[in-house]
Design an enzyme around this catalytic site. Sequence first.
Site, PDB file in Angstrom:
ATOM      1  CG  HIS A 103      -0.295  -0.112   2.524  1.00 45.65           C
ATOM      2  ND1 HIS A 103       0.091  -1.327   3.051  1.00 45.65           N
ATOM      3  CD2 HIS A 103       0.049   0.816   3.458  1.00 45.65           C
ATOM      4  CE1 HIS A 103       0.637  -1.143   4.239  1.00 45.65           C
ATOM      5  NE2 HIS A 103       0.638   0.162   4.503  1.00 45.65           N
ATOM      6  CG  HIS A 105       0.474   5.550   4.100  1.00 42.01           C
ATOM      7  ND1 HIS A 105      -0.346   5.472   5.200  1.00 42.01           N
ATOM      8  CD2 HIS A 105       1.272   4.460   4.163  1.00 42.01           C
ATOM      9  CE1 HIS A 105      -0.037   4.382   5.900  1.00 42.01           C
ATOM     10  NE2 HIS A 105       0.947   3.756   5.289  1.00 42.01           N
TER      11      HIS A 105
HETATM   12  P1  5GP Z   1       1.736   0.693   7.459  1.00 40.99           P
HETATM   13  O1  5GP Z   1       1.658  -0.787   7.216  1.00 40.99           O
HETATM   14  O2  5GP Z   1       1.911   1.479   6.201  1.00 40.99           O
HETATM   15  O3  5GP Z   1       2.742   1.065   8.520  1.00 40.99           O
HETATM   16  O4  5GP Z   1       0.378   1.175   8.129  1.00 40.99           O
HETATM   17  C1  5GP Z   1      -0.865   0.578   7.834  1.00 40.99           C
HETATM   18  C2  5GP Z   1      -1.933   1.637   7.781  1.00 40.99           C
HETATM   19  O5  5GP Z   1      -3.179   0.982   7.709  1.00 40.99           O
HETATM   20  C3  5GP Z   1      -1.999   2.584   9.001  1.00 40.99           C
HETATM   21  O6  5GP Z   1      -1.930   3.920   8.545  1.00 40.99           O
HETATM   22  C4  5GP Z   1      -3.343   2.266   9.641  1.00 40.99           C
HETATM   23  O7  5GP Z   1      -3.975   3.410  10.162  1.00 40.99           O
HETATM   24  C5  5GP Z   1      -4.124   1.667   8.492  1.00 40.99           C
HETATM   25  N1  5GP Z   1      -5.109   0.676   8.907  1.00 40.99           N
HETATM   26  C6  5GP Z   1      -4.916  -0.320   9.813  1.00 40.99           C
HETATM   27  N2  5GP Z   1      -6.022  -1.061   9.936  1.00 40.99           N
HETATM   28  C7  5GP Z   1      -6.944  -0.538   9.084  1.00 40.99           C
HETATM   29  C8  5GP Z   1      -8.288  -0.883   8.772  1.00 40.99           C
HETATM   30  O8  5GP Z   1      -8.887  -1.825   9.296  1.00 40.99           O
HETATM   31  N3  5GP Z   1      -8.914  -0.109   7.836  1.00 40.99           N
HETATM   32  C9  5GP Z   1      -8.286   0.954   7.235  1.00 40.99           C
HETATM   33  N4  5GP Z   1      -9.004   1.633   6.341  1.00 40.99           N
HETATM   34  N5  5GP Z   1      -7.016   1.306   7.514  1.00 40.99           N
HETATM   35  C10 5GP Z   1      -6.358   0.576   8.431  1.00 40.99           C
END
Ligand code: 5GP
Length: 141
Positions: A103, A105
């Site tokens: 993903h 951001h």
């Molecule tokens: P990363 O893996 O890039 O560090 O962070 C994962 C991102 O996914 C975080 O910004 C967190 O807020 C988001 N996130 C985690 N769980 C969920 C979820 O159930 N739904 C959504 N829409 N975002 C999520």
Amino acid sequence: MTAYDPENIFAKILRGEIPSARVYEDEHTLAFMDIMPRADGHLLVIPKTPCRNVLDASPEQLAAVMQTVQKLGKAVLKAFSADGVTLQQFNEAAGGQEVFHLHFHILPRHEGDKLRPPGIMAERDVIEAHAAQIREAVATL
Ligand code: 5GP
């Protein structure tokens, strides 16, 4: 590298097993709101096919995701009258990754603003309102 886990939370969002505020999708990608937004309009872009992150993604997955990232970057700029856009992308736990489905951001930014701290859940109606703004902006790009 660890194998892709089809039970990760974004795989569940893709299958519709848990809710999300979707703002855009095409054949290969999906964009939806981050539930813990670090800026108003913070969204995530993912491929519809499995891969953990940039390190195991195919050139086709990367190309599809980046095209959607560009489209949604333009959309949030318009939707929030932003001055700029920050992209973030993390690979593996040591690289800051918490959800192991590739993903990006997308964070709309305004001159002089600071990102909010991570881990703060937003109100559902606020996220829905921001999603509606982004959908409208995508439709009029
Ligand atoms: P990363 O893996 O890039 O560090 O962070 C994962 C991102 O996914 C975080 O910004 C967190 O807020 C988001 N996130 C985690 N769980 C969920 C979820 O159930 N739904 C959504 N829409 N975002 C999520």
